[in-house]
Enzyme design. Structure first.
Site, PDB file in Angstrom:
ATOM      1  N   CYS A 123       0.843  -1.204   0.000  1.00  0.00           N
ATOM      2  CA  CYS A 123       0.000   0.000   0.000  1.00  0.00           C
ATOM      3  C   CYS A 123       0.877   1.253   0.000  1.00  0.00           C
ATOM      4  O   CYS A 123       1.886   1.304   0.716  1.00  0.00           O
ATOM      5  CB  CYS A 123      -0.865  -0.027   1.260  1.00  0.00           C
ATOM      6  SG  CYS A 123      -2.012   1.351   1.404  1.00  0.00           S
TER       7      CYS A 123
ATOM      8  N   LYS B 125       2.274 -10.635   2.774  1.00  0.00           N
ATOM      9  CA  LYS B 125       2.251 -10.748   1.313  1.00  0.00           C
ATOM     10  C   LYS B 125       3.310  -9.843   0.705  1.00  0.00           C
ATOM     11  O   LYS B 125       3.286  -8.625   0.862  1.00  0.00           O
ATOM     12  CB  LYS B 125       0.866 -10.359   0.811  1.00  0.00           C
ATOM     13  CG  LYS B 125       0.775 -10.252  -0.686  1.00  0.00           C
ATOM     14  CD  LYS B 125      -0.395 -10.992  -1.201  1.00  0.00           C
ATOM     15  CE  LYS B 125      -0.637 -10.744  -2.652  1.00  0.00           C
ATOM     16  NZ  LYS B 125      -2.061 -10.715  -2.934  1.00  0.00           N
TER      17      LYS B 125
ATOM     18  N   ILE C  50       3.607 -13.871  -5.224  1.00  0.00           N
ATOM     19  CA  ILE C  50       3.947 -12.459  -5.287  1.00  0.00           C
ATOM     20  C   ILE C  50       2.706 -11.603  -5.515  1.00  0.00           C
ATOM     21  O   ILE C  50       1.701 -12.071  -6.043  1.00  0.00           O
ATOM     22  CB  ILE C  50       4.962 -12.168  -6.441  1.00  0.00           C
ATOM     23  CG1 ILE C  50       4.409 -12.609  -7.791  1.00  0.00           C
ATOM     24  CG2 ILE C  50       6.298 -12.757  -6.141  1.00  0.00           C
ATOM     25  CD1 ILE C  50       5.281 -12.232  -8.994  1.00  0.00           C
TER      26      ILE C  50
ATOM     27  N   GLY D  79      -1.299 -12.401 -13.817  1.00  0.00           N
ATOM     28  CA  GLY D  79      -1.659 -13.385 -14.831  1.00  0.00           C
ATOM     29  C   GLY D  79      -0.453 -14.132 -15.382  1.00  0.00           C
ATOM     30  O   GLY D  79       0.662 -14.004 -14.869  1.00  0.00           O
TER      31      GLY D  79
HETATM   32  C1  LIG Z   1      -7.834  -6.557 -10.032  1.00  0.00           C
HETATM   33  C2  LIG Z   1      -6.853  -6.987  -8.984  1.00  0.00           C
HETATM   34  C3  LIG Z   1      -6.999  -6.544  -7.670  1.00  0.00           C
HETATM   35  C4  LIG Z   1      -6.099  -6.928  -6.679  1.00  0.00           C
HETATM   36  N1  LIG Z   1      -6.279  -6.503  -5.407  1.00  0.00           N
HETATM   37  C5  LIG Z   1      -5.437  -6.927  -4.430  1.00  0.00           C
HETATM   38  C6  LIG Z   1      -5.664  -6.563  -3.082  1.00  0.00           C
HETATM   39  O1  LIG Z   1      -6.625  -5.881  -2.730  1.00  0.00           O
HETATM   40  N2  LIG Z   1      -4.787  -7.008  -2.163  1.00  0.00           N
HETATM   41  C7  LIG Z   1      -3.706  -7.818  -2.471  1.00  0.00           C
HETATM   42  O2  LIG Z   1      -2.949  -8.208  -1.586  1.00  0.00           O
HETATM   43  N3  LIG Z   1      -3.485  -8.175  -3.759  1.00  0.00           N
HETATM   44  C8  LIG Z   1      -4.326  -7.763  -4.729  1.00  0.00           C
HETATM   45  N4  LIG Z   1      -4.110  -8.159  -6.023  1.00  0.00           N
HETATM   46  C9  LIG Z   1      -2.959  -9.025  -6.341  1.00  0.00           C
HETATM   47  C10 LIG Z   1      -3.360 -10.510  -6.341  1.00  0.00           C
HETATM   48  O3  LIG Z   1      -3.856 -10.911  -5.084  1.00  0.00           O
HETATM   49  C11 LIG Z   1      -2.172 -11.397  -6.740  1.00  0.00           C
HETATM   50  O4  LIG Z   1      -1.138 -11.248  -5.799  1.00  0.00           O
HETATM   51  C12 LIG Z   1      -1.616 -11.085  -8.114  1.00  0.00           C
HETATM   52  O5  LIG Z   1      -2.648 -10.699  -8.989  1.00  0.00           O
HETATM   53  C13 LIG Z   1      -0.850 -12.256  -8.727  1.00  0.00           C
HETATM   54  O6  LIG Z   1      -1.689 -13.397  -8.883  1.00  0.00           O
HETATM   55  P1  LIG Z   1      -2.446 -13.727 -10.275  1.00  0.00           P
HETATM   56  O7  LIG Z   1      -1.422 -13.632 -11.358  1.00  0.00           O
HETATM   57  O8  LIG Z   1      -2.996 -15.112 -10.094  1.00  0.00           O
HETATM   58  O9  LIG Z   1      -3.519 -12.716 -10.424  1.00  0.00           O
HETATM   59  C14 LIG Z   1      -5.010  -7.788  -7.022  1.00  0.00           C
HETATM   60  C15 LIG Z   1      -4.874  -8.233  -8.342  1.00  0.00           C
HETATM   61  C16 LIG Z   1      -5.769  -7.860  -9.323  1.00  0.00           C
HETATM   62  C17 LIG Z   1      -5.596  -8.378 -10.715  1.00  0.00           C
END
Ligand SMILES: Cc1cc2nc3c(=O)[nH]c(=O)nc-3n(C[C@H](O)[C@H](O)[C@H](O)COP(=O)(O)O)c2cc1C
Length: 307
Positions: A135, A170, A196, A222
């Protein structure tokens, strides 16, 4: 061969190793849209809601989402209704889920990590607290605390003093050495690390050549970030004793298998849920098949196999 998908994160016992990534699956919203009886047959092994902060946040200027060739770029900016609304309105409903609930909190000020952890400490609905150290921090002029080991250490220490709940930190990949940051988190009292978060990125409008996102830059998630995430999980899991939750591009059962082999005890799916909110079901079933084909009978037997 019967494959046992059960896994554990400290005291948290999970029926299988796939949970959701914070901010990518709103169960309260999905329950009103999907045909499935989500609360009775919740497909993830634990539920992590969107990150909340002490004060409500409006988030960043739109557009906030852009689909890239192999991922998603977002600049949501941690829009949320604040921790009080979360405790009052969401927690009682989330308690009805048949899986452990892990709150995600972030601080705009460093001390917020302690305040938020204290506010959640007595809540029986919660099995754990995840600290999102990505944040923008007011004392650091918008720089995230998690960008260095010292900032991470401060945030985690404050939370650790304020709660006896299982504490997950995280990690952001946007650092020179994520292992150093993971070690600082564990040294400050983290019980588990998840990694991550998104990778810094930007996109330009092909015609105007101006940034597409209202916030100019955003976070990439992604399939595009999977190799980055896999490396981070591999390195961190061999450097710290705390269990690791791996994420970043998990879309298929093969992805989940690889993150576990790299050293994770559980994996999280984020972006993949936007295309298919129930993709997790296929990933869990497929994971059991892939393990069986390889003669791997348990998650414990798989975790860290790459080392
Ligand atoms: C639209 C969106 C919103 C997200 N909001 C948060 C969040 O509020 N808190 C957090 O720790 N990570 C947030 N993330 C990160 C995801 O939790 C995750 O760490 C990251 O997207 C990698 O995983 P993925 O490739 O499977 O999406 C967000 C990701 C996306 C795409």
């Amino acid at each position: 061969m019967a494959v046992n998908l059960k896994t554990a994160l400290g005291p948290l016992e999970l029926d299988h190793p796939v949970i959701n990534a914070s901010g990518t699956f709103d169960v309260l919203e999905a329950d009103t849209v999907l045909e499935e009886d989500l609360f009775a047959r919740f497909p993830f092994a634990a539920y992590v809601p969107k990150t909340v902060t002490l004060a409500p946040r409006a988030g960043n200027a739109p557009p906030r989402l852009y689909e890239t060739s192999a991922g998603l770029l977002n600049s949501i900016g941690l829009a949320n209704r604040g921790i009080e609304a979360f405790i009052r309105d969401d927690l009682p409903r989330l308690a009805l889920l048949p899986v452990p609930v892990i709150a995600s909190v972030a601080g705009e000020a460093t001390e917020d990590y302690g305040v938020c952890a204290a506010m959640l400490d007595g809540r029986d609905e919660l099995a754990a607290i995840e600290l999102n150290v990505s944040c923008p921090n007011v004392e650091l002029h918008g720089r995230a605390l998690g960008l260095d080991p010292a900032g991470t250490h401060r945030a985690v220490s404050l939370a650790r003093e304020s709660t006896s709940k299982f504490l997950i930190v995280k990690l952001t990949p946007n650092v020179t050495d994520i292992v150093e940051v993971a070690a600082a988190a564990v040294d400050a009292g983290a019980d588990c690390v998840s990694l991550i978060n998104t990778v810094h990125g930007m996109v330009l409008d092909p015609w105007s050549l101006k940034p597409v996102l209202g916030n100019v830059t955003g976070g990439l998630s992604g399939p595009a970030i999977k190799p980055v995430a896999l490396r981070a999980v591999f390195l961190v899991s061999q450097a710290v004793t705390a269990p690791v939750i791996g994420m970043g591009g998990v879309t298929t059962a093969q992805d989940a298998l690889e993150f576990l082999a790299a050293g994770a005890s559980a994996v999280a799916m984020g972006t993949a849920s936007f295309r298919d909110p129930l993709a997790v079901t296929g990933v869990v079933a497929g994971l059991a098949e892939l393990m069986e084909e390889r003669g791997i009978g348990s998650v414990a037997g798989l975790s860290g196999a790459a080392h």
